[in-house]
Design a protein around this motif. Structure first.
Motif, mmCIF file in Angstrom:
data_model
loop_
_atom_site.group_PDB
_atom_site.id
_atom_site.type_symbol
_atom_site.label_atom_id
_atom_site.label_comp_id
_atom_site.label_asym_id
_atom_site.label_seq_id
_atom_site.Cartn_x
_atom_site.Cartn_y
_atom_site.Cartn_z
ATOM 1 N N THR A 18 2.010 -76.146 0.192
ATOM 2 C CA THR A 18 3.507 -76.009 0.668
ATOM 3 C C THR A 18 3.217 -74.446 1.255
ATOM 4 O OG1 THR A 18 4.862 -75.989 -0.039
ATOM 5 C CG2 THR A 18 4.843 -77.463 0.387
ATOM 6 N N SER A 19 2.663 -74.057 2.010
ATOM 7 C CA SER A 19 2.872 -73.168 3.035
ATOM 8 C C SER A 19 3.856 -72.546 3.757
ATOM 9 C CB SER A 19 0.659 -72.034 4.105
ATOM 10 O OG SER A 19 1.456 -72.193 5.506
ATOM 11 N N ARG A 20 4.684 -71.644 3.791
ATOM 12 C CA ARG A 20 5.534 -70.545 4.472
ATOM 13 C C ARG A 20 4.610 -71.160 5.687
ATOM 14 N NH1 ARG A 20 9.674 -66.710 1.909
ATOM 15 N NH2 ARG A 20 8.936 -67.779 0.388
ATOM 16 N N LEU A 21 4.242 -69.739 5.886
ATOM 17 C CA LEU A 21 3.388 -70.298 7.628
ATOM 18 C C LEU A 21 3.629 -71.031 8.162
ATOM 19 C CD1 LEU A 21 3.013 -68.006 9.565
ATOM 20 C CD2 LEU A 21 0.476 -68.132 9.409
ATOM 21 N N ARG A 22 3.555 -72.219 8.126
ATOM 22 C CA ARG A 22 2.617 -73.295 8.695
ATOM 23 C C ARG A 22 4.146 -74.346 9.152
ATOM 24 N NH1 ARG A 22 -3.235 -77.259 7.193
ATOM 25 N NH2 ARG A 22 -3.381 -74.603 6.956
ATOM 26 N N THR A 23 4.837 -74.482 7.662
ATOM 27 C CA THR A 23 6.139 -75.345 7.836
ATOM 28 C C THR A 23 6.847 -74.071 8.791
ATOM 29 O OG1 THR A 23 5.644 -74.857 5.375
ATOM 30 C CG2 THR A 23 8.364 -76.139 6.262
ATOM 31 N N THR A 24 7.281 -73.223 9.229
ATOM 32 C CA THR A 24 7.477 -72.585 10.031
ATOM 33 C C THR A 24 7.259 -72.473 11.436
ATOM 34 O OG1 THR A 24 7.453 -70.289 8.382
ATOM 35 C CG2 THR A 24 8.711 -70.451 10.827
#
Lengths: 278, 277
Positions: A18-24
């Motif tokens: 999971t990429s944190r940026l994408r989730t954000t």
């Protein structure tokens, strides 16, 4: 290497990264959508009787179709198509030389940048607004509507043009350069032959866009579909609106089929008659 | 193994010396000529139809200068009055994009040859989609304003219809071009078509779906500034008002707002596209 038989493969799947940026980003997008729903001033209760209303109006418009309006609807639609055609032709004539000047490698950077900026600005303004500007200059006729479409076309055709010219295979370009060809020879023999099918294809595509856009211009007085629409919606002549709707759908679909066939001919070299629902 | 295909085997397969003559270019002069004549004829017919009138434009330039001077001086004080309409335009575009994308995704799977095994259903869906796409957004808006009433709701509905046409076309075309290996594997393990598509095809097209939705959002911003002209909410209502009273100072401010809005959102969405895809 002997394969170890003692270690059995684990039955668990690898964990998905999971990429944190994408989730954000997803959270942000969802938040914007929720905020829009929450803040918009709409009485959602009106949605409840929407289906019934819709059926009522469709019945008013199309059952039965009012063929006495057919002539007027066809004339209005043809006028819009003529507007779209002239707009596209003028747009092609203006944008064609400009898109060469906006291509990196075919003209100096000093010329590229301002042209690209102008294309971007034109693309940002809806055709109706361009038409309103033009009408403040010349008054509003079908011809002015075509001019507005032409200006709007320059924005997209210019951009697609320089993208196509910059994207051609460097091989032929190098060949022209190596034999001592100048910029004009480079365009004629190195760039144009490779880019031509794409260019013709998006000319057609822009014509399809203009057919749809010309409907709007009638609303502010350029004539055609928009004018007939306004005249009849105002007085709630629903049978006329229904007829217009039928004619617009039929004519637009026919135009799309023809241009699809022509596009196939240009790209694949065969008149593969496109099926009705392709 | 195949000896005849081996280079250098047997007799040398050289062509006779071609000399220095260039190959002749295939000619299709008659065909191109006919096409040019046809295009000229259509252009002439259309030109007569819309009454191309250059002298009138030249004559009108004189009374245009005053208008243009007005346009070049936007009335910045008008900005606060435009804020509600500006917000409404944004809300309409966001909601319509979200709803349109949600409805379009399953329809796109039905409209693609790669994911819909039933030819009749496929043709039916495609035909309906072609019909939906052939109606200009302003026509939807005008009719829906009559059905639902003036305001943002009819605008949102018109945009949703317009979006379904676009997104379904784009997504079903990218589905047509996808690799079908994973889908075949899923079907081979006994999965149903919907399950196989969800497991194998959906992850493949999600990135392009996201960027197509963003593209549609940009189109919606432009469209939502326009459909207000028929009463469907947003900036269009304002444009209609100031236009009828020839208040060009205010009109040019609205145009400036649209310009800034579209350019900002385009750069934001191109940044987002890079991050998502």
């Amino acid at each position: 290497m002997a394969i170890s038989t003692t270690e059995r493969p684990r039955a668990s799947r690898p964990v998905k990264p999971t990429s944190r940026l994408r989730t954000t980003l997803w959270l942000l997008v969802s938040l914007i959508v929720v905020a829009a729903f929450w803040s918009v001033k709409i009485k959602w209760s009106t949605l409840a009787d929407f289906p019934a209303q819709l059926i009522k109006y469709i019945a008013l418009m199309l059952i039965p179709p009012d063929w006495s309006q057919f002539g007027e609807a066809l004339n209005a639609t043809i006028l819009s198509v003529q507007m779209a055609w002239i707009g596209t032709v003028l747009g092609i004539i203006i944008s064609f030389p400009l898109s060469f000047l906006a291509s990196k490698g075919l003209a100096p950077r000093v010329v590229n940048a301002p042209l690209r900026f102008i294309f971007a600005v034109i693309r940002a303004v809806p055709e109706v607004v361009i038409a309103i500007l033009i009408l403040s200059v010349t008054g509003l006729t079908p011809f002015t509507g075509a001019l507005a479409l032409a200006v709007g076309s320059v924005g997209t055709l210019g951009k697609w043009g320089y993208e196509a010219f910059e994207g051609v295979d460097p091989g032929p370009k190098e060949a022209v350069r190596s034999t001592g060809g100048g910029t004009l020879a480079l365009i004629r023999w190195g760039v144009w032959p490779s880019a031509a099918p794409d260019v013709f294809s998006f000319w057609l595509y822009r014509f399809e866009i203009n057919v749809r856009a010309s409907a709007i211009l009638g609303l502010i007085g350029a004539g055609g579909i928009g004018k007939m629409l306004q005249d009849n919606v105002q007085f709630r002549n629903w049978d006329a609106v229904g007829m217009l709707l039928l004619v617009v759908i039929a004519v637009t679909m026919v135009i799309d089929q023809i241009s699809g066939a022509v596009r196939n001919k240009l790209i694949h070299g065969t008149w593969r008659a496109p099926r009705l629902a392709s | 193994m195949n000896r005849s295909a081996a280079p250098g085997a047997g007799t040398p397969a050289f062509a006779p010396d071609p000399g220095t003559a260039r190959p002749t270019k295939p000619r299709h002069g008659a065909m191109s000529g006919a096409v040019v004549v046809l295009l000229m004829a259509i252009t002439l017919w259309a030109g007569i139809g819309i009454q191309v009138d250059l002298p009138a434009i030249v004559a009108n330039w004189r009374n245009a200068t005053a208008n243009i001077i007005q346009l070049l001086q936007p009335d910045y004080g008008f900005f606060f009055k435009t804020v509600p309409a500006l917000l409404e335009t944004l809300q309409m575009a966001v909601i319509a994009t979200a709803v349109g994308a949600t409805i379009s995704l399953p329809l796109a799977f039905l409209a693609s040859r790669a994911t819909n095994p039933k030819p009749r259903l496929l043709l039916g869906v495609r035909f309906i989609m072609n019909m939906v796409r052939s109606v200009p957004d302003i026509l939807y808006a005008a009719i829906l304003v009559a059905v639902v009433g003036v305001g943002a709701l009819s605008g949102i509905m018109a945009l949703v219809l317009f979006n379904i046409g676009i997104i379904v076309k784009l997504v079903s075309e990218s589905l047509d071009g996808e690799d079908l290996g994973a889908q075949e594997a899923a079907l081979a393990t006994g999965g149903s078509w919907p399950k196989a598509n969800r497991a194998a095809m959906l992850p493949q097209i999600l990135p392009s779906f996201a960027s197509q939705v963003l593209y549609t959002f940009e189109l919606n911003i432009r469209a939502s500034t326009v459909i207000g002209l028929v009463g469907a909410g947003g900036l269009g209502i304002l444009i209609d008002n100031v236009r009828s009273f020839f208040r060009y100072h205010e009109l040019s401010l609205i145009i400036l707002e649209i310009l800034v809005l579209v350019l900002v959102l385009e750069s934001a969405s191109s940044w987002l596209r890079k991050k998502l895809v």
